[in-house]
Design an enzyme around this catalytic site. Structure first.
Site, PDB file in Angstrom:
ATOM      1  CB  SER A 184      19.110  70.276  30.322  1.00  0.00           C
ATOM      2  OG  SER A 184      20.210  69.433  30.539  1.00  0.00           O
ATOM      3  CE1 TYR A 216      16.921  67.080  25.861  1.00  0.00           C
ATOM      4  CE2 TYR A 216      19.261  67.032  26.418  1.00  0.00           C
ATOM      5  CZ  TYR A 216      17.938  67.175  26.799  1.00  0.00           C
ATOM      6  OH  TYR A 216      17.639  67.407  28.116  1.00  0.00           O
ATOM      7  CE  LYS A 269      15.180  70.231  27.099  1.00  0.00           C
ATOM      8  NZ  LYS A 269      13.737  70.370  27.322  1.00  0.00           N
TER       9      LYS A 269
HETATM   10  C1  UD1 Z   1      22.310  62.831  29.903  1.00  0.00           C
HETATM   11  C2  UD1 Z   1      22.542  63.659  28.698  1.00  0.00           C
HETATM   12  C3  UD1 Z   1      22.095  65.062  28.993  1.00  0.00           C
HETATM   13  C4  UD1 Z   1      20.616  65.051  29.304  1.00  0.00           C
HETATM   14  C5  UD1 Z   1      20.332  64.081  30.416  1.00  0.00           C
HETATM   15  C6  UD1 Z   1      18.844  63.889  30.466  1.00  0.00           C
HETATM   16  C7  UD1 Z   1      24.420  62.686  27.474  1.00  0.00           C
HETATM   17  C8  UD1 Z   1      25.842  62.819  27.120  1.00  0.00           C
HETATM   18  N1  UD1 Z   1      23.937  63.615  28.327  1.00  0.00           N
HETATM   19  O1  UD1 Z   1      23.054  63.386  31.020  1.00  0.00           O
HETATM   20  O2  UD1 Z   1      22.309  65.894  27.888  1.00  0.00           O
HETATM   21  O3  UD1 Z   1      20.182  66.329  29.673  1.00  0.00           O
HETATM   22  O4  UD1 Z   1      20.935  62.813  30.189  1.00  0.00           O
HETATM   23  O5  UD1 Z   1      18.493  62.831  31.287  1.00  0.00           O
HETATM   24  O6  UD1 Z   1      23.754  61.793  27.022  1.00  0.00           O
HETATM   25  N2  UD1 Z   1      26.889  56.214  32.796  1.00  0.00           N
HETATM   26  C9  UD1 Z   1      27.544  54.993  32.796  1.00  0.00           C
HETATM   27  N3  UD1 Z   1      26.890  53.899  32.308  1.00  0.00           N
HETATM   28  C10 UD1 Z   1      25.608  53.965  31.819  1.00  0.00           C
HETATM   29  C11 UD1 Z   1      24.952  55.210  31.820  1.00  0.00           C
HETATM   30  C12 UD1 Z   1      25.614  56.320  32.310  1.00  0.00           C
HETATM   31  O7  UD1 Z   1      28.685  54.901  33.222  1.00  0.00           O
HETATM   32  O8  UD1 Z   1      25.084  52.938  31.366  1.00  0.00           O
HETATM   33  C13 UD1 Z   1      27.571  57.392  33.344  1.00  0.00           C
HETATM   34  C14 UD1 Z   1      27.793  58.495  32.325  1.00  0.00           C
HETATM   35  O9  UD1 Z   1      29.018  58.347  31.685  1.00  0.00           O
HETATM   36  C15 UD1 Z   1      27.747  59.738  33.223  1.00  0.00           C
HETATM   37  C16 UD1 Z   1      26.804  59.348  34.360  1.00  0.00           C
HETATM   38  O10 UD1 Z   1      26.744  57.931  34.343  1.00  0.00           O
HETATM   39  O11 UD1 Z   1      28.992  59.977  33.762  1.00  0.00           O
HETATM   40  C17 UD1 Z   1      25.413  59.915  34.202  1.00  0.00           C
HETATM   41  O12 UD1 Z   1      24.937  59.586  32.913  1.00  0.00           O
HETATM   42  P1  UD1 Z   1      23.429  59.872  32.461  1.00  0.00           P
HETATM   43  O13 UD1 Z   1      22.494  59.344  33.472  1.00  0.00           O
HETATM   44  O14 UD1 Z   1      23.290  59.398  31.051  1.00  0.00           O
HETATM   45  O15 UD1 Z   1      23.302  61.453  32.535  1.00  0.00           O
HETATM   46  P2  UD1 Z   1      24.148  62.602  31.792  1.00  0.00           P
HETATM   47  O16 UD1 Z   1      25.114  62.051  30.853  1.00  0.00           O
HETATM   48  O17 UD1 Z   1      24.681  63.492  32.849  1.00  0.00           O
END
Ligand code: UD1
Length: 343
Positions: free
Chosen positions: A124, A149, A153
């Site tokens: 990842s 987690y 990795k």
């Molecule tokens: C997350 C994990 C990452 C993992 C990946 C696997 C965290 C901090 N990171 O990545 O380690 O490898 O998932 O799938 O958990 N967001 C919102 N509202 C929401 C959900 C997300 O605003 O309800 C935003 C988050 O702040 C982020 C973006 O959307 O900026 C993407 O979030 P997400 O899909 O959870 O992915 P990552 O955080 O990049």
């Protein structure tokens, strides 16, 4: 024959489809802890072929050995089976270390008994933490992991690297994924999150079908153009195809060393608000969302330098964000109807 661990899951099932389309014989091993047996029907519907399936928990070392005895024709492994919830890993670190690292060791031990075997590992972009430079190349330093987690990795990659250094029996590639989204265009397979989704795109589509009241955008005061975090969203089918390309690279001995690492992304950074706009564009629907506090542990920005993937691996993501979002939306409506019919 290719063993796909976790082949019933989100990225795994899409990869099995691409493998079978290319003529590979596949055996899936999965404990169904985060997937459903119906995925097999989806794979059959798309490819015309039902892969061999063994329901097995790979944490049982003797079962892993038994599997390789039963199927001596296994020449390569694509290893998806792992736990992936960041928050859960903080509460249950030992589960993560056992599941994500114990199993990895058992698989490598079995592969090491063979003459020449191929191993593809799901890593990842989380290994880079908040990188100092964007886009992120494979040479960027690995930052201390923010969660067990993420640590699995990093350690997983080290275990494979050390194994490959000591033994020429195994050829391995670690693929560092950015943010996989979307679903197969057939509408037969896609992401099936258990409970409340942690990731952005399933949360958006579940909100749009009315399963969630609204999407919470985690922070709009980041140092980015619109204040929301930037990620590299890649269509899961593009990602799945990269696994087949990587496997073929190893089987045809085109690899430059017996352990290689590639970033898998589109190379394009997209903000949370841009993802929402893309969703609204392709669905013709307004999304109910509000801005809330930042989520702890989120990095500001992460998108891939795709030079190595494009030029050395010979693979490129082709799907646009809109196309990926449209496929995620189609899939959400399909599973919604499916659930309603089941009630
Ligand atoms: C997350 C994990 C990452 C993992 C990946 C696997 C965290 C901090 N990171 O990545 O380690 O490898 O998932 O799938 O958990 N967001 C919102 N509202 C929401 C959900 C997300 O605003 O309800 C935003 C988050 O702040 C982020 C973006 O959307 O900026 C993407 O979030 P997400 O899909 O959870 O992915 P990552 O955080 O990049």
């Amino acid at each position: 024959m290719i063993l796909v661990t976790g082949g019933m899951g989100y990225i795994g099932s899409h990869t099995v489809v691409e493998l079978q389309t290319k003529g590979f014989d596949v055996i899936i091993v999965d404990n169904l802890s985060n997937s459903s047996i119906e995925v097999l029907d989806g794979i059959k519907a798309i490819t015309g072929k039902r892969p061999i399936f063994e329901k097995l928990d790979l944490r049982e070392k003797s079962k892993v050995a038994g599997l390789f005895q039963q199927y001596p024709e296994i020449e390569g492994v694509i290893h998806f089976a792992a736990s992936k919830a960041v928050g859960e890993s903080m509460e249950l670190p030992l589960l993560y270390y056992e599941n994500n690292l114990g199993v990895l060791v058992y698989l490598l031990q079995e592969l090491n008994k063979k003459n020449a075997s191929s191993f593809i590992f799901s890593s990842s972009c989380t290994v880079y933490g908040q990188a100092d430079e964007q886009p992120i190349s494979e040479k960027a330093p690995i930052k201390p992991a923010e969660s067990p987690y993420g640590n699995t990795k990093q350690i997983g990659e080290e275990i494979i690297r050390d194994t490959c250094r000591a033994s020429s029996n195994i050829n391995a590639i670690a693929l560092r994924y950015f943010n996989p989204i979307g679903a197969h265009e057939s509408g037969k397979i896609g992401e099936l999150p258990l409970g409340v989704p942690q990731n952005l795109v399933p949360f958006i589509t579940q909100t749009a079908v009315g399963l969630r009241e609204q999407l919470f955008v985690f922070g709009d005061d980041y140092p980015t153009d619109d204040g929301t975090c930037i990620r590299d969203y890649i269509h899961v089918v593009d990602l799945a195809k990269a696994h087949v390309t990587a496997l073929e690279r190893l089987i045809k001995r085109k690899n430059q060393s017996n352990y290689e690492v590639f970033n898998l992304g589109t190379g394009k950074g997209t903000s949370v608000l841009e993802v929402i706009k893309s969703f609204e564009r392709v669905s013709g629907q307004r999304l109910n969302y509000s801005i809330v506090e930042r989520r702890q542990g989120d990095v500001v920005e992460a998108f891939a330098d795709t030079t190595m993937a494009n030029e050395v691996l010979g693979w490129k993501a082709i799907s646009s964000l809109d196309k990926a979002m449209a496929s995620a939306w189609t899939w959400e409506k399909i599973i919604m109807n499916f659930k309603e019919n089941k009630r």
